[in-house]
Design a protein around this motif. Structure first.
Motif, short mmCIF file in Angstrom:
data_model
loop_
_atom_site.label_atom_id
_atom_site.label_comp_id
_atom_site.label_asym_id
_atom_site.label_seq_id
_atom_site.Cartn_x
_atom_site.Cartn_y
_atom_site.Cartn_z
N PRO B 49 0.76 -1.39 0.19
CA PRO B 49 -0.14 -0.10 -0.20
C PRO B 49 0.44 1.45 -0.25
N ASN B 50 2.17 1.09 0.99
CA ASN B 50 2.93 2.11 0.67
C ASN B 50 3.64 2.31 -1.01
N ARG B 130 -8.53 4.94 -0.44
CA ARG B 130 -9.34 4.68 0.52
C ARG B 130 -10.72 4.75 0.02
N LYS B 131 -11.40 3.35 -1.27
CA LYS B 131 -12.79 3.48 -1.86
C LYS B 131 -13.10 4.51 -1.84
N LYS B 134 -11.12 9.52 0.25
CA LYS B 134 -10.30 10.51 0.66
C LYS B 134 -10.07 11.35 -0.53
N HIS B 237 -3.33 17.63 -0.49
CA HIS B 237 -1.51 16.51 0.10
C HIS B 237 -1.91 15.43 -1.50
N TYR B 241 -1.42 13.83 -5.43
CA TYR B 241 -0.38 12.76 -5.82
C TYR B 241 -0.99 12.00 -6.62
N THR B 277 10.41 16.70 -5.06
CA THR B 277 11.21 17.43 -3.78
C THR B 277 12.50 17.01 -3.81
N ILE B 324 7.78 8.73 0.58
CA ILE B 324 8.65 9.28 2.06
C ILE B 324 8.43 10.37 1.95
N LEU B 325 8.59 9.86 3.62
CA LEU B 325 7.82 10.15 4.16
C LEU B 325 9.50 11.37 5.65
N HIS B 326 10.28 10.48 5.37
CA HIS B 326 10.98 10.75 6.03
C HIS B 326 12.33 10.01 5.82
N ASP B 329 12.74 6.23 5.20
CA ASP B 329 12.82 6.24 3.90
C ASP B 329 13.58 5.64 2.47
#
Lengths: 508, 550
Positions: B49-50, B130-131, B134, B237, B241, B277, B324-326, B329
């Motif tokens: 899922p990522n 999310r179905k 979102k 956000h 994406y 980014t 890629i949050l951090h 990652d």
């Protein structure tokens, strides 16, 4: 084996039966000649057959036996006789009769007795019966039915005399009087060995079961011991023991203890906060949806005492807080985090554990073997509760290569020397890895769990500082079911006592 | 987790290299996509899922091609200005506040391409969106619409159009009641007085997100060359994406991307923004985290194998990678590029002392004492059956914990005590040999004062069944157990409906009640289908442990 040895092997039952045997003898006849129960005679001849002393021929024959009512009438007399007996001296009303006789029986009697002109029936509001002179004759004469009842049951059809055969066809019409059965007729014949053995003078004074009395009196000194057949199977016994799953659990625990890990335990019911939010699982993650997780109906939500931690977790989810992360960039709800659930993984215990650690406690290693819950309908390959083997290593110097080292060490002791990791994904670890072990019999890699290093978004809010935490959660269902060759997972909870008694012990 | 079915020929042509089957299988699973099936025509993979960017032939091939070294490094996508705009009305604030949009031209569509586009849209809807909760995606053929596009909120009755694959014009309220897609997703609009709607300069309805497009303006065909794309939802956000993943996949098909202005009441944004980014790349942190000794050049090479760019201490993150949050990652991507199979297992030689949990150790001792009396340990579920826990046991309770959503009808509550489970086990074993002597220790649950509102106790229950079983026999077990523990207890006669009156006692330790012992009432025995006497006890084992610990 000599005849003497053979004779010494005879059980006291065999000793009693052997002299009564002839060239050929029917089983029932044999039983009638000895003072033993039928089952004891049967045992004796079977044992003797095993020793080649006798030969048993079995033929299946149709036999006639008394049914429920037949047995009763044999004891109490036929109902028609009872009926006549009651009206022998005076006429009686049907209401009086029915106090003594069953209603069905009365009906049969009326028909039968009227046919034989043995009674007169009048009606005056209710039926009144009186006996006739023919009836008195009928009562005093022994009927063929009564003679029939005196036969030796069960009896085969061929053995019946002709008039009895006629009576039989009458009696078969009556309710539950006679039943036909298949019966095995056994004929026992002595073999050559048996004949020789019978001629031998067999002392009946042998020591059978050695008793305290024999020892006290010393009587055994003058006697022979009966020889046992020591090669024969004996009845099974079973002892008390741990449930087989828990035997495996204890073993797994012992491995981690040997490797220097401390055991973690904890509750099964948790708030989502501890089970998911502290582990950086986003609040809209599919795993939080109803169908996967058990939520509670009458204790829907709990409370989160550590307000500072709530603030940290909220910020971490929303914007990364001070962890260096961007966070999930969507708003985080404390209400949602308060929802209670049955723990979905034992990683919740790891989260609780690291939240209590201080820098001075490091390095530290922890494990747990505990139940986790997933909302599944039960079938042969799905359970709603199962064990997870959890481990964490909290060490400033730990790294991804160490993770593989720990797993390899563990699985070597579990009998799987080859372990590999593949890329995987869990919201709380980065890097994440799936763990496979090489299955030596199936000759293929099988997936056995997940692992990784906790994300800074997990460790920093919980611990207040950043340190690598290696973590894994492994399944042990496969290991257990394969060890005991179980195909249906539900058998782990079936508690079939026969199975529990007979399953081999965990011997790793 | 989502699986997608990929056309193997399309993938091979996009990747630019054909791998032998074994290598293909190995590389796919080492990229972090679980291979489920591969044959001459299809590759079926599970995408974690990522990585929503890999939910298409184009996205998967992009990642795979870099990974096997054919086309490495940051992909550049040109975004031209379209000059067109979308105007967002302020009435949307509490309905569906955001949209981001793009125009894609030079699409060369055929049936296969249309299938691919529908697959991307559907897979994104199910997973990252999310179905559709979102975000939701709409794609419209340009030849049917006129710019500018308006995004606003209206009462459902006022939104009238012919929904996709429907034979007549109806209003949005009717769509929710009649159209299959309306019925499926109407829960997303629950309690809303107004629905969001896109319409064009001709005042033609384009769609009611997240439900359905118009049949007239929202259906693409193999003659469609240019499309208008919108993604609408609740946070920019996520929307950005989704849009980026979609348009870069279309670009991989050879199409051109054009940006649009989206005019909000308070600001104007231009979308899509495909600029990478920047993230600080700390090589020493990364080496320490992974246990590697990479130099900068090696690290750069590994980043490029995962589709990143690298510029002097900075990683360039593609605009389609929401995961890629951090900086950590990046460590996973580096590890994947380096190859999980290339890590050497090692254990640092640091001593720590193992320690079994003391209560668990105690529990193990209890089990060992009882198996010495020839008792069998059993293991039952923590989930339980209400009837068996209470009415079968001839008691009532209002303190037990109920589950909200259990799929198993038989198991709707958490067990409040263990003895009923032992009774059930005896009832299931009437065909097996007697005597039957069993025990189990474990958690039991009730409502009470705690952080969760649930109190978890640790109990031990024991049951004996045979023709000769009576109070004495079970009392002997309890006596033996406490003798082995070296502690004293006493029994006080009491009333408990599970047991026969006059043959049941409270178990008292230090003047406190810790359980019950007695002969089970025939009524209870019969409820479980048992035809043999049963005696049993249940005690709070944690309390006994606490005494021992002192």
């Amino acid at each position: 084996m000599s005849l003497k040895e053979l004779s010494q092997k005879l059980h006291s039952l065999e000793r009693t039966v052997l002299p009564k045997l002839k060239k050929n003898i029917g089983f029932q006849e044999l039983v009638s000649t000895v003072d033993l129960k039928e089952i004891e005679v049967m045992r004796a001849i079977q044992w003797m057959e095993n020793k080649s002393i006798v030969k048993i021929d079995s033929i299946e024959k149709e036999v006639i036996d008394l049914d429920k009512n037949g047995i009763l009438y044999k004891k109490k007399g036929l109902p028609e006789k009872q009926f006549l007996e009651l009206i022998k001296n005076e006429s009686k009303k049907i209401s009086e009769m029915s106090k003594k006789l069953d209603k069905n029986e009365i009906n049969i009697c009326i028909g039968l007795l009227k046919k034989n002109n043995a009674i007169v029936v009048k009606k005056d509001r209710e039926l009144i019966f009186s006996i006739t002179s023919k009836g008195i004759d009928f009562l005093n004469k022994k009927s063929t039915e009564e003679k029939f009842l005196e036969l030796n049951f069960p009896i085969s059809f061929e053995e019946l005399e002709k008039n009895m055969k006629n009576t039989l066809s009458e009696l078969l019409k009556r309710k539950q009087f006679i039943k036909k059965d298949k019966k095995i007729i056994r004929t026992i014949s002595l073999t050559k060995i048996g004949e020789d053995l019978q001629k031998l003078k067999i002392s009946s004074d042998v020591v059978d079961k050695l008793s305290s009395k024999d020892l006290k009196s010393g009587s055994w000194k003058k006697k022979d011991f009966r020889r046992y057949d020591v090669e024969i199977n004996v009845p099974l016994v079973s002892g008390g023991k741990r449930h087989f799953t828990l035997q495996a659990v204890e073993y797994i625990k012992s491995i981690w203890l040997e490797l220097g890990f401390k055991e973690m335990t904890g509750n099964i019911v948790h708030t989502s906060f501890w089970d998911l939010d502290t582990l950086f699982v986003p609040q809209d993650h599919p795993a939080r949806e109803m169908q996967d997780t058990f939520y509670l109906k009458n204790a829907k939500s709990g409370k989160i005492e550590n307000k500072e931690l709530v603030k940290r977790i909220k910020n971490t989810h929303e914007n990364g807080w001070t962890t260096g992360s961007k966070g999930w960039q969507s708003s985080w709800s404390e209400e949602k985090a308060k929802e209670n659930l049955l723990r979905t993984h034992t990683t919740v215990l790891s989260a609780e554990t690291i939240s209590k650690l201080k820098k001075g406690d490091l390095p530290a290693k922890f494990f747990s073997v505990g139940k986790v819950f997933r909302n599944e309908a039960l079938d042969w390959k799905h359970l709603f509760e199962f064990y997870q083997v959890e481990g964490i290593v909290v060490d400033p110097d730990a790294n991804f290569a160490n993770l593989l080292g720990y797993l390899k060490n563990f699985f070597k002791k579990m009998g799987f020397p080859d372990v590999r990791i593949r890329p995987g994904h869990f919201p709380y670890t980065e890097p994440s890895a799936e763990v496979d072990v090489w299955h030596p019999i199936k000759k293929q890699w099988v997936e056995i769990g997940g692992s990784g290093i906790f994300r800074p978004e997990v460790t920093i809010p919980l611990m207040g500082f950043e340190v690598p935490v290696l973590a894994w959660g492994l399944g042990m269902g496969r290991i257990i079911t394969e060890y005991w060759e179980i195909n249906d997972l539900r058998e782990l909870y079936k508690n079939d006592l026969k199975q529990l008694r007979e399953l081999k012990k965990w011997l790793k | 987790m989502p699986t997608i079915t990929l056309n193997r020929k399309v993938v091979e042509s996009l990747v630019g290299k054909k791998l032998p089957l074994e290598e293909l299988k190995d590389r796919i699973s080492m990229l972090g996509t679980d291979l489920e099936h591969v044959d001459d025509d299809e590759i079926i993979v599970e995408i974690f899922p990522n990585r929503p960017d890999m939910l298409s032939e184009q996205g998967f091939s992009r990642a795979f091609s870099s990974f096997i070294g054919v086309n490495k490094g940051l992909r550049k996508y040109n975004v031209k200005k379209s000059g067109e705009k979308v105007i967002v009305n302020k009435s949307l604030k509490d309905v569906r506040p955001y949209t981001v949009c793009a125009i894609v031209k030079n699409l060369n569509l055929n049936d296969e391409r249309i299938r691919e586009i529908i697959q991307i849209q559907e897979k994104l809807h199910v997973t990252y969106c999310r179905k559709r909760k979102k975000a939701a995606i709409g794609i419209y053929p340009m030849e049917k619409i006129k710019y500018p596009i308006y995004f606003t909120a209206k009462k459902p009755e006022e939104i009238v159009f012919r929904p996709l694959e429907w034979n007549k014009v109806i209003n949005a309220k009717q769509i929710m009641e009649q159209h299959p897609t309306g019925i499926e997703y109407k829960h997303l609009l629950k309690d809303l007085k107004k629905y969001s709607v896109f319409y064009d300069a001709n005042n033609e309805v384009l769609s009611v997100p997240p439900i359905i497009n118009s049949h007239k303006t929202g259906k693409i065909t193999d003659t469609t060359k240019e499309v208008f794309i919108e993604v609408s939802g609740f946070d920019l956000h996520t929307l950005n994406y989704v849009l980026n993943i979609l348009v870069t996949a279309l670009a991989e098909m050879g199409a051109d991307i054009y940006s649009m202005k989206v005019e909000y009441p308070d600001k104007t944004i231009v979308t899509p923004n495909l600029n990478p980014t920047k993230m600080k790349f700390d090589l020493s942190y990364l080496n320490k985290w992974l246990g590697l000794k990479l130099n900068e050049k090696q690290a750069k090479d590994l980043l490029e194998k995962m589709g990143f760019g690298y510029e002097k201490g900075t990683a360039l993150i593609p605009a389609y990678r929401p995961d890629i949050l951090h900086p950590t990652d990046l460590s996973e991507d580096i590890a994947i590029a380096y190859g999980y199979e290339n890590f050497t297992p090692e254990i640092p030689s640091k001593a720590t002392v193992g320690q079994e949990d003391l209560y668990e150790k105690f529990r193990k001792n209890i089990a060992n004492i009882l198996i010495g009396l020839n008792l069998l340990e059993v293991s039952s579920y923590h989930l339980a059956n209400e009837q068996k826990q209470f009415s079968y046991m001839n008691i009532k309770s209002n303190n037990y914990v109920k589950l909200a959503n259990s799929l198993s009808e038989e198991y709707q509550i958490m067990r409040e005590w263990i003895l009923p489970n032992l009774m059930k086990i005896l009832g299931d074993n009437t065909h097996n040999e007697y005597p039957q002597k069993i025990f189990e220790s474990g958690k039991v649950f009730k409502l009470g004062e705690s952080n969760t509102g649930v109190i978890e106790d640790d109990n031990l229950a024991c049951a004996l069944s045979n023709n000769d079983i009576d109070y004495t026999k079970i009392r002997q077990v309890l006596d033996y157990l406490f003798t082995q523990l070296g502690i004293k207890y006493e029994i006080k006669e009491t009333v408990h409906e599970t047991f026969i009156p006059g043959r049941v006692g409270k178990i008292i330790m230090d003047k406190k009640e810790i359980g019950f012992i007695g002969e089970i009432h025939p009524k209870v025995i019969s409820s479980f289908g048992i035809e043999m006497p049963v005696s049993g006890f249940e005690i709070n084992l944690k309390k006994v442990f606490k005494k021992i610990e002192k």
